[in-house]
Design an enzyme around this catalytic site. Structure first.
Site, PDB file in Angstrom:
ATOM      1  CD  GLN A 280      -2.532   1.197   2.538  1.00  0.00           C
ATOM      2  OE1 GLN A 280      -1.778   0.858   3.855  1.00  0.00           O
ATOM      3  NE2 GLN A 280      -3.634   1.925   2.895  1.00  0.00           N
TER       4      GLN A 280
ATOM      5  CB  SER B 201       2.123   6.625   4.812  1.00  0.00           C
ATOM      6  OG  SER B 201       1.258   5.869   5.329  1.00  0.00           O
TER       7      SER B 201
ATOM      8  CD  GLU C 143      -5.051   0.499   6.329  1.00  0.00           C
ATOM      9  OE1 GLU C 143      -5.206   1.689   5.648  1.00  0.00           O
ATOM     10  OE2 GLU C 143      -3.696   0.190   6.716  1.00  0.00           O
TER      11      GLU C 143
ATOM     12  CD  GLU D 254      -3.167   9.458  19.116  1.00  0.00           C
ATOM     13  OE1 GLU D 254      -3.134   8.939  17.913  1.00  0.00           O
ATOM     14  OE2 GLU D 254      -2.660   9.232  20.001  1.00  0.00           O
TER      15      GLU D 254
HETATM   16  C1  LIG Z   1       3.791  -0.983  11.612  1.00  0.00           C
HETATM   17  C2  LIG Z   1       3.328   0.230  10.554  1.00  0.00           C
HETATM   18  C3  LIG Z   1       3.220  -0.304   9.166  1.00  0.00           C
HETATM   19  C4  LIG Z   1       2.506   0.532   8.275  1.00  0.00           C
HETATM   20  N1  LIG Z   1       2.333   0.455   7.020  1.00  0.00           N
HETATM   21  C5  LIG Z   1       1.955   1.074   6.060  1.00  0.00           C
HETATM   22  C6  LIG Z   1       1.674   0.942   4.547  1.00  0.00           C
HETATM   23  O1  LIG Z   1       2.096  -0.352   4.208  1.00  0.00           O
HETATM   24  N2  LIG Z   1       1.456   1.792   3.897  1.00  0.00           N
HETATM   25  C7  LIG Z   1       1.219   2.997   4.135  1.00  0.00           C
HETATM   26  O2  LIG Z   1       0.816   3.576   3.113  1.00  0.00           O
HETATM   27  N3  LIG Z   1       1.313   3.389   5.374  1.00  0.00           N
HETATM   28  C8  LIG Z   1       1.713   2.372   6.421  1.00  0.00           C
HETATM   29  N4  LIG Z   1       1.868   2.906   7.848  1.00  0.00           N
HETATM   30  C9  LIG Z   1       1.796   4.217   7.995  1.00  0.00           C
HETATM   31  C10 LIG Z   1       0.742   4.653   8.732  1.00  0.00           C
HETATM   32  O3  LIG Z   1      -0.655   4.630   8.280  1.00  0.00           O
HETATM   33  C11 LIG Z   1       0.889   6.308   9.194  1.00  0.00           C
HETATM   34  O4  LIG Z   1       1.889   6.292  10.354  1.00  0.00           O
HETATM   35  C12 LIG Z   1      -0.342   6.797   9.864  1.00  0.00           C
HETATM   36  O5  LIG Z   1      -1.285   7.008   9.164  1.00  0.00           O
HETATM   37  C13 LIG Z   1       0.258   7.941  10.887  1.00  0.00           C
HETATM   38  O6  LIG Z   1       0.710   8.795   9.977  1.00  0.00           O
HETATM   39  P1  LIG Z   1       2.064   9.653  10.284  1.00  0.00           P
HETATM   40  O7  LIG Z   1       2.993   8.746  10.988  1.00  0.00           O
HETATM   41  O8  LIG Z   1       2.419  10.537   9.355  1.00  0.00           O
HETATM   42  O9  LIG Z   1       1.734  10.797  11.589  1.00  0.00           O
HETATM   43  P2  LIG Z   1       1.088  11.984  11.769  1.00  0.00           P
HETATM   44  O10 LIG Z   1      -0.218  12.146  10.859  1.00  0.00           O
HETATM   45  O11 LIG Z   1       2.173  12.920  11.753  1.00  0.00           O
HETATM   46  O12 LIG Z   1       0.555  12.177  13.390  1.00  0.00           O
HETATM   47  C14 LIG Z   1       1.369  12.313  14.524  1.00  0.00           C
HETATM   48  C15 LIG Z   1       0.421  12.137  15.740  1.00  0.00           C
HETATM   49  O13 LIG Z   1      -0.241  13.130  15.619  1.00  0.00           O
HETATM   50  C16 LIG Z   1      -1.788  12.632  15.678  1.00  0.00           C
HETATM   51  N5  LIG Z   1      -2.594  13.518  15.015  1.00  0.00           N
HETATM   52  C17 LIG Z   1      -2.391  13.774  13.900  1.00  0.00           C
HETATM   53  N6  LIG Z   1      -3.605  14.309  13.269  1.00  0.00           N
HETATM   54  C18 LIG Z   1      -4.401  14.442  14.525  1.00  0.00           C
HETATM   55  C19 LIG Z   1      -5.676  15.023  14.656  1.00  0.00           C
HETATM   56  N7  LIG Z   1      -6.399  15.712  13.868  1.00  0.00           N
HETATM   57  N8  LIG Z   1      -6.348  14.744  15.926  1.00  0.00           N
HETATM   58  C20 LIG Z   1      -5.701  14.159  16.814  1.00  0.00           C
HETATM   59  N9  LIG Z   1      -4.543  13.721  16.621  1.00  0.00           N
HETATM   60  C21 LIG Z   1      -3.846  14.066  15.585  1.00  0.00           C
HETATM   61  C22 LIG Z   1      -1.325  11.308  15.490  1.00  0.00           C
HETATM   62  O14 LIG Z   1      -2.597  10.494  15.928  1.00  0.00           O
HETATM   63  C23 LIG Z   1      -0.038  10.991  15.887  1.00  0.00           C
HETATM   64  O15 LIG Z   1      -0.427  10.446  17.185  1.00  0.00           O
HETATM   65  C24 LIG Z   1       2.359   1.954   8.653  1.00  0.00           C
HETATM   66  C25 LIG Z   1       2.690   2.308  10.190  1.00  0.00           C
HETATM   67  C26 LIG Z   1       3.217   1.527  10.943  1.00  0.00           C
HETATM   68  C27 LIG Z   1       3.425   2.014  12.072  1.00  0.00           C
END
Ligand SMILES: Cc1cc2nc3c(=O)[nH]c(=O)nc-3n(C[C@H](O)[C@H](O)[C@H](O)COP(=O)(O)OP(=O)(O)OC[C@H]3O[C@@H](n4cnc5c(N)ncnc54)[C@H](O)[C@@H]3O)c2cc1C
Length: 400
Positions: A119, A122, A237, A370
Site C-alpha cells: 500500500q 503514506s 483496512e 487519535e
Molecule cells: C507498522 C506500520 C506499518 C505501516 N504500513 C503502512 C503501509 O503499508 N502503507 C502505508 O501507506 N502506510 C503504512 N503505515 C503508515 C501509517 O498509516 C501512518 O504512520 C499513520 O497514518 C500516521 O501517520 P504519520 O506517521 O504521518 O503521523 P502523523 O499524521 O504525523 O501524526 C502524528 C501524531 O499526531 C496525531 N494526530 C495527527 N492529526 C491529528 C488530529 N487531527 N487529531 C488528533 N491527533 C492527531 C496522530 O494520531 C499521531 O499520534 C504504517 C505504519 C506502521 C506503524
C-alpha cells in the site's frame, strides 16, 4: 446475492470440488498453486464475489463454512496473513472501483498469493492527513509519469503490485485532486529501501518513485476521484486489521492465558485481576468483530470498523505488556535483534518481547488511535466535527 447458494449447496460444492481435485502433498508448490487456482475458478475463494471472479454471489456468512471444510480436509490455503494488504484492502477496492479488465487481471493471482500487494499511501508529510499526499502523477501520452516518495510501506520488498494514491491536480482542494493507481513495483524508477524497526527487523520500507511510467489501464477509478476510491481501501483496512476472525481465547489473550495456566509460580493477585479484565475485553472485542462481519454481509464496512480497530490496538498493547510483566526478567529477553526482511508479521510465532515491541505500531498503522477516536466521535456518536480550515483551499497553497 444468489439465494440459491444455501449452506447445504455450498457444502455440496466443496465436496464435489474435493472429490475432483486431489489435495497436493506438503511442499508441492506447483500442486498447491494449481489447487488454489481451481478453487478460485470454482467460485469457492471469495463466496460473495460475482461468478467468474472467485465467487458465487453468495452470502458472506458462508465463507467460514467453506474455509472450515477446506481446512478440515487438509487442503492448502492462501495464507491470508502473508498477503493481508492484497486480500484485505486491494481486493475489495478493485472489486468495487475496477474495470472488468482490472478485476479479471488482478483478482485471481492476488487471491492465490502468486502476486503480493503493498500500500503506497503514506508519505513523510501525509500520514493522518492522507489527502495531503504530494506524489505527483502527470499525464504522459497514453499513460502517467509518477514521481514522489512513500514511507512505511509494509512488505514493499515482496510486493508485485502496489495501491498508490497520487496527486494529479494541485490546483484544486486536496481531496479533489487525487487519483488512485495500481503501481507496477517492477517498473523502472521504483526503488525500495528498508526501514529498520523497533523489533530489529525491516517489515516496512521507503519507496522512491522517480518518473515511473504507468499505463492508463493501471488507473483505478476516475481521474480526480482518488479520495473516494481510497476511502474504500481505508474502511476495509480497519476491518482487516481489527476485525479478523479469531476463536474464543485466540490470539494474544490465548498466549497469555496459556502461560498463566502452565506457570502458577508467576501468578500474583494483581496480575490475576488484570488478566481477567483483559480477557473480558478481548471477548467483547471478538464478539464485536463477529457482529461487524455480519453487518458486512449486508454491505460495505461503515465507521464501526474504526471502533473495532481502535479496540484491537489498545488490547494488543495491554495484553503484550501484561505478558512481559508476567514473565518478569525472561519477558525482557528479545528473541532476535537480527536485521531481517520478514514475509509475515508473526505475532504469535515469536517471543513476548517481540509482541510487546511490535504492538506499539498497532495504534499507528491503518490510522492512529487519535484519528480513529475522531471518526468514532463524529460518524458513530454524531458529535461535532473538529474545526477545519483546509477543506476548500487549493492544495498547492497549503503550508507544507
Ligand atoms: C507498522 C506500520 C506499518 C505501516 N504500513 C503502512 C503501509 O503499508 N502503507 C502505508 O501507506 N502506510 C503504512 N503505515 C503508515 C501509517 O498509516 C501512518 O504512520 C499513520 O497514518 C500516521 O501517520 P504519520 O506517521 O504521518 O503521523 P502523523 O499524521 O504525523 O501524526 C502524528 C501524531 O499526531 C496525531 N494526530 C495527527 N492529526 C491529528 C488530529 N487531527 N487529531 C488528533 N491527533 C492527531 C496522530 O494520531 C499521531 O499520534 C504504517 C505504519 C506502521 C506503524
Amino acid at each position: 446475492m444468489d439465494d440459491t447458494v444455501t449452506d447445504g449447496e455450498a457444502r455440496r460444492r466443496v465436496e464435489r470440488f474435493l472429490a475432483a481435485q486431489p489435495i497436493p502433498a506438503p511442499g508441492d508448490d506447483d500442486g498447491r498453486l494449481a489447487f488454489l487456482r481451481a478453487r478460485f475458478d470454482a467460485g469457492l475463494a471469495w463466496l460473495h464475489h460475482p461468478v467468474g471472479l472467485g465467487g458465487l454471489a453468495a452470502a458472506r456468512e458462508l465463507q467460514p463454512v467453506v474455509d472450515g471444510l477446506f481446512a478440515a480436509a487438509g487442503a492448502p490455503d492462501n495464507t491470508p496473513r502473508r498477503i493481508g494488504i492484497g486480500l484485505g484492502m486491494a481486493a475489495p477496492t478493485i472489486l468495487r472501483h475496477g474495470t472488468a479488465d482490472q478485476r479479471e487481471r488482478f483478482l485471481r493471482p492476488l487471491w492465490t498469493g502468486e502476486q503480493l500487494w503493498c500500500q503506497l499511501f503514506s508519505e513523510p508529510g501525509a500520514g493522518s492527513d492522507l489527502a495531503a499526499v504530494a506524489t505527483r502523477a502527470v499525464r504522459d501520452g497514453d499513460g502517467w509519469l509518477v514521481t514522489g516518495q512513500k514511507v512505511w510501506t509494509s512488505m514493499a520488498h515482496r510486493a508485485r503490485w502496489g495501491i498508490l494514491l497520487a496527486r494529479t491536480d494541485p490546483d484544486v482542494p486536496k481531496h479533489r485532486g487525487l487519483t488512485y493507481f495500481v503501481c507496477d513495483m517492477h517498473a523502472p524508477g521504483v526503488e525500495v529501501r528498508p526501514l529498520r524497526q523497533l523489533t530489529g527487523e525491516a517489515e516496512f520500507n521507503e519507496v522512491f518513485l522517480t518518473g515511473v511510467r504507468l499505463g492508463d489501464e493501471l488507473r483505478l477509478g476516475e481521474v480526480g476521484q482518488g479520495w473516494a476510491v481510497a476511502r474504500t481501501t481505508l474502511m476495509n483496512e480497519r476491518v482487516a486489521i481489527g476485525g479478523a476472525p479469531v476463536p474464543r481465547e485466540g490470539g494474544l489473550v490465548g498466549l497469555l492465558a496459556d502461560t498463566w495456566r502452565k506457570r502458577p509460580e508467576l501468578r500474583t493477585p494483581a496480575l490475576h485481576d488484570e488478566l481477567l479484565k483483559l480477557w473480558v475485553r478481548a471477548e467483547a472485542a471478538r464478539l464485536t468483530g463477529v457482529r461487524l462481519r455480519q453487518q458486512l454481509a449486508a454491505g460495505e464496512p461503515g465507521p464501526e470498523g474504526s471502533a473495532v480497530k481502535l479496540a484491537f490496538a489498545g488490547l494488543a498493547q495491554q495484553l503484550s505488556s501484561l505478558e512481559v510483566e508476567l514473565l518478569g526478567e525472561a519477558g525482557l529477553r528479545h528473541d532476535s535483534w537480527e536485521f531481517s526482511r520478514p514475509e509475515v508479521v508473526d505475532f504469535t510465532g515469536r517471543g513476548a518481547t517481540y509482541r510487546y515491541l511490535r504492538a506499539r505500531g498497532n495504534s499507528i498503522e491503518g490510522g492512529t488511535s487519535e484519528i480513529l477516536r475522531n471518526i468514532v466521535a463524529e460518524r458513530v456518536l454524531g458529535l461535532p466535527a473538529e474545526p477545519r480550515t483546509d477543506l476548500d483551499a487549493t492544495w498547492k497553497d497549503l503550508p507544507r
